[in-house]
Enzyme design. Structure first.
Site, short mmCIF file in Angstrom:
data_model
loop_
_atom_site.label_atom_id
_atom_site.label_comp_id
_atom_site.label_asym_id
_atom_site.label_seq_id
_atom_site.Cartn_x
_atom_site.Cartn_y
_atom_site.Cartn_z
N PHE A 1 56.32 56.41 111.28
CA PHE A 1 54.99 56.44 111.89
C PHE A 1 54.94 55.35 112.94
O PHE A 1 54.92 54.16 112.63
CB PHE A 1 53.87 56.23 110.89
CG PHE A 1 52.51 56.34 111.54
CD1 PHE A 1 51.95 57.60 111.75
CD2 PHE A 1 51.84 55.23 112.00
CE1 PHE A 1 50.72 57.72 112.40
CE2 PHE A 1 50.62 55.34 112.64
CZ PHE A 1 50.06 56.59 112.84
N ASP B 1 59.83 48.08 114.99
CA ASP B 1 58.39 48.28 115.02
C ASP B 1 57.80 47.48 113.86
O ASP B 1 57.79 47.92 112.72
CB ASP B 1 58.06 49.77 114.89
CG ASP B 1 56.57 50.05 114.91
OD1 ASP B 1 55.78 49.10 114.71
OD2 ASP B 1 56.18 51.23 115.09
N LYS C 1 48.31 45.27 115.77
CA LYS C 1 47.42 45.08 114.63
C LYS C 1 47.03 43.63 114.42
O LYS C 1 46.13 43.13 115.07
CB LYS C 1 48.03 45.72 113.39
CG LYS C 1 48.10 47.25 113.49
CD LYS C 1 48.39 47.90 112.17
CE LYS C 1 48.56 49.41 112.30
NZ LYS C 1 47.37 50.12 112.72
#
Length: 405
Positions: free
Chosen positions: A145, A230, A259
């Site tokens: 994801f 990531d 984030k």
């Protein structure tokens, strides 16, 4: 006293009538939050066991971050990259040093950072490695994801994300996560990068086999291929280290961050790498109006300062050990079939006979704990790193009670 003139039911009904149904949120309407606790419009309190998918690593309304944001809001919020501003150089310098890298390319959202990394890897492949034009290949892992843009869903194995969004972007090859032999077989002369999550979050907090990340690092270095990590969810303290890669002493060529970099205040993301890699960009080839804006840089600088102190990494490590030992007790009793994760981050697999992950999330909400399910039968637990041990134990007790039926 109500925090709103309308009830939760009224606000939810209005949202469902006027917003596209691209999310299926729990039926709760949050009005305020501090630390690890949130309060809805009727005044009910909930313990946050999700932390905005790690965007709220430092909790809700952290005083240091709010103070920086307020100070910057009164001075300057946006210039665009048409002009310099006083925090830009410091943000890039401090973030590069935190990562042990040389250059930073700031963006806003995680998906933008992944797109930036993809473009950077291709450009590096053509300008530095010498791959023939339009032949660059990036290898990714199944069940990944990385976001939901058109390019990113082109290399997703999640049919909900992919369906009816084609035609898809070429140039990617998918191999099983954790399978080093499959990865090695996929690398060829046109491969410019391997893009991986050091821990797969959306897939259920999947930790790769020991030795996998070092094997990827060795392979990519030997074959002149970029290793792009990531760390949008796994990075910046969540796993008990600044970066999840550190658990196996691995340093990638590229960090992709987001984030928690915005402290739960503003969206901030970045690609961090060497001068050789990020130096391939030239003016006009890639950009963002809001990327690296003054407000984002001010908040991001304070996030970096907090991470340099090491307190949050230590809390995640210590409380994470307690979390995982507490969850391990639940396995073997019938309700929980597996627990995975690192630090204050866990994926808990629920036996379908005890309900779906969505069912359990709703039951936990009734008991004052907010979590979210993934892949039908898995609950993700990722509280803010500022949570107290007492609150963590209380939340786990509610979890045990729901499992007991």
């Amino acid at each position: 006293m109500k925090a709103s003139s309308k009830s939760s039911a009224e606000l939810i009904a209005a949202a469902e009538a006027r917003s596209a149904h691209n999310y299926h949120p729990l039926p709760v309407v949050i009005a305020s939050a501090r630390g690890a606790w949130m309060t809805d419009v009727e005044g009910r309190r909930y313990l946050d066991f999700l932390a905005g998918y790690s965007a709220l690593n430092f909790g809700h309304g952290h005083p240091r971050l709010i103070a920086e944001a307020r100070a910057q809001l009164s001075r300057l919020t946006l210039t665009s990259r048409a002009f310099h501003h006083e925090h830009f150089a410091a943000f890039c310098t401090e973030l590069a040093e935190l990562c042990g890298m040389e250059m930073v390319l700031p963006m806003n959202t995680g998906a933008e950072a992944v797109e930036t990394a993809v473009k950077t890897a291709r450009k590096w492949g053509y300008r530095v490695k010498g791959v023939p034009r339009d032949r660059a290949k990036i290898i990714v892992a199944g069940d990944n994801f990385h976001g939901r843009t058109t390019t990113i869903i082109s290399f997703s194995t999640d049919e909900d994300a992919r369906r009816d969004h084609g035609p898809y972007t070429p140039g990617f090859e998918i191999v099983p996560y954790g399978d080093l032999a499959a990865l090695e077989a996929a690398v060829d002369e046109h491969t410019v990068a391997v893009l991986l999550e050091p821990i797969q979050g959306e897939a259920g907090v999947l930790v790769p086999p020991a030795g996998y990340l070092p094997g990827v690092r060795e392979l990519t270095r030997a074959r002149n291929v970029l290793f792009m990590a990531d760390e949008i969810q796994s990075g910046l303290g969540r796993t008990g280290r600044t970066f999840a890669c550190e658990h196996e002493d691995v340093v990638p060529d590229v960090y992709i961050l987001g984030k928690a970099l915005g402290g739960g205040v503003v969206p901030v993301s970045a690609v961090v790498s060497s001068a050789e890699v990020l130096g391939v960009h030239r003016p006009g080839e890639h950009g963002s109006t809001f990327g690296g804006n003054p407000l984002a840089c001010a908040v991001g600088l304070e996030v970096i300062a907090m991470l340099r102190e090491g307190e949050y990494q230590q809390r995640a490590a210590e409380l994470g050990e307690h979390l995982h030992s507490s969850l391990a007790v639940l396995t073997g009793g019938g309700a929980v079939t597996g627990v995975r994760g690192r630090g204050l981050w866990a994926g808990v697999d629920i036996d379908p006979s005890h309900g779906t992950g969505a069912d359990l999330s709703r039951e936990l909400m009734k008991r004052g704990v907010l979590v979210k399910d993934t892949h039908g039968s898995t609950i993700r637990i990722a509280p803010p790193l500022v949570i107290s041990k007492e609150d963590l134990d209380w939340g786990l007790e509610q979890f045990r009670a729901v499992l007991a039926g």
